[in-house]
Design a protein around this motif. Structure first.
Motif, short mmCIF file in Angstrom:
data_model
loop_
_atom_site.label_atom_id
_atom_site.label_comp_id
_atom_site.label_asym_id
_atom_site.label_seq_id
_atom_site.Cartn_x
_atom_site.Cartn_y
_atom_site.Cartn_z
N ASP A 1 30.16 44.80 40.02
CA ASP A 1 31.49 45.12 39.98
C ASP A 1 31.82 43.72 41.66
O ASP A 1 32.95 44.25 41.87
CB ASP A 1 31.64 46.20 40.28
N GLU A 2 30.94 44.13 42.53
CA GLU A 2 31.47 43.74 43.62
C GLU A 2 31.70 41.71 43.48
O GLU A 2 32.11 41.58 44.81
CB GLU A 2 30.90 43.86 45.38
N VAL A 3 31.25 41.61 42.80
CA VAL A 3 31.45 40.07 42.64
C VAL A 3 32.73 39.38 42.70
O VAL A 3 33.36 38.93 43.31
CB VAL A 3 30.30 39.92 41.20
N TYR A 4 33.74 40.63 42.00
CA TYR A 4 35.03 40.48 42.13
C TYR A 4 36.15 40.91 42.50
O TYR A 4 35.91 42.04 42.94
CB TYR A 4 35.52 40.70 40.12
N VAL A 5 37.05 40.63 42.84
CA VAL A 5 37.97 41.11 43.62
C VAL A 5 38.23 41.81 42.38
O VAL A 5 38.73 41.97 42.16
CB VAL A 5 39.06 40.19 44.05
N THR A 6 38.84 43.59 43.35
CA THR A 6 40.01 44.63 42.80
C THR A 6 41.04 44.47 42.92
O THR A 6 41.59 44.38 44.33
CB THR A 6 39.26 45.79 42.74
N THR A 7 41.84 44.56 42.19
CA THR A 7 43.28 44.28 42.18
C THR A 7 43.80 45.68 41.74
O THR A 7 43.93 46.38 40.28
CB THR A 7 43.72 42.71 42.02
N PRO B 1 43.57 37.80 38.02
CA PRO B 1 43.58 38.39 39.55
C PRO B 1 42.37 39.02 39.80
O PRO B 1 42.57 38.70 40.79
CB PRO B 1 43.88 39.90 38.93
N TYR B 2 41.20 39.15 38.96
CA TYR B 2 40.23 39.43 38.97
C TYR B 2 39.09 38.15 39.49
O TYR B 2 38.36 37.52 41.42
CB TYR B 2 39.07 39.30 38.25
N TYR B 3 39.28 36.46 39.20
CA TYR B 3 38.61 35.27 39.63
C TYR B 3 39.69 33.79 39.33
O TYR B 3 39.37 33.80 38.14
CB TYR B 3 37.46 35.20 39.04
N PRO B 4 40.82 33.88 40.20
CA PRO B 4 42.00 32.86 39.73
C PRO B 4 40.96 31.61 39.49
O PRO B 4 41.02 30.86 38.36
CB PRO B 4 42.62 32.87 40.64
N ILE B 5 40.19 30.94 39.85
CA ILE B 5 39.78 29.66 39.37
C ILE B 5 39.17 29.93 39.05
O ILE B 5 39.09 28.31 37.83
CB ILE B 5 39.15 29.59 40.73
#
Length: 141
Positions: free
Chosen positions: A50-56, A113-117
């Motif tokens: 889960d830590e691969v993605y940014v949490t919002t 929000p988790y992985y924009p690009i």
């Protein structure tokens, strides 16, 4: 102009048109397979780490990353399988491909929000797939 030369001109333009249409189908099928594999890998990454993605924390479409992982994994597998079916030129496969690409657009819009690009890249790829599937004619080479 003779009848023979006019029939050759018509046949030649039909050949070029069918080659362009089959090229669009091949492009859409290849991009769907690549898109499906990318989505499946993104889903596996969310499931295993889960830590691969940014949490919002304050985002309106906040889902658990494990749920996003399953959504992306299942959608990716479905898109890849549909990509192989689109390569056959079947009309039902093209309609299914357009529907799955639309679902992918919505899912990746919500995933921004988790992985924009990554999400914006998949959205652009989905738009190209929808265009290719919608503009190619029924006949393929």
């Amino acid at each position: 102009m003779s009848t023979e030369s006019s029939s050759r001109m018509t046949a030649g333009s039909t050949d070029r048109t069918s080659v362009a249409r089959s090229g669009l189908i091949l492009f859409a099928a290849a991009m769907m397979i690549v898109n499906g594999l990318w989505l499946a890998l993104a889903g596996l990454a969310a499931l295993f780490n889960d830590e691969v993605y940014v949490t919002t924390p304050e985002y309106i479409y906040a889902f658990d990353l494990t749920a996003w992982g399953w959504i992306h994994l299942l959608l990716g597998i479905a898109i890849a399988v549909a990509g192989f079916a689109v390569n056959t030129g079947a009309t039902w496969a093209r309609i299914t491909g357009i529907g799955l690409a639309c679902l992918s657009l919505v899912a990746n819009f919500l995933f921004i929000p988790y992985y924009p690009i990554w999400s914006l890249t998949i959205i652009a790829l989905g738009i190209a797939v929808i265009w290719a599937l919608a503009t190619a004619g029924r006949e393929t080479a």
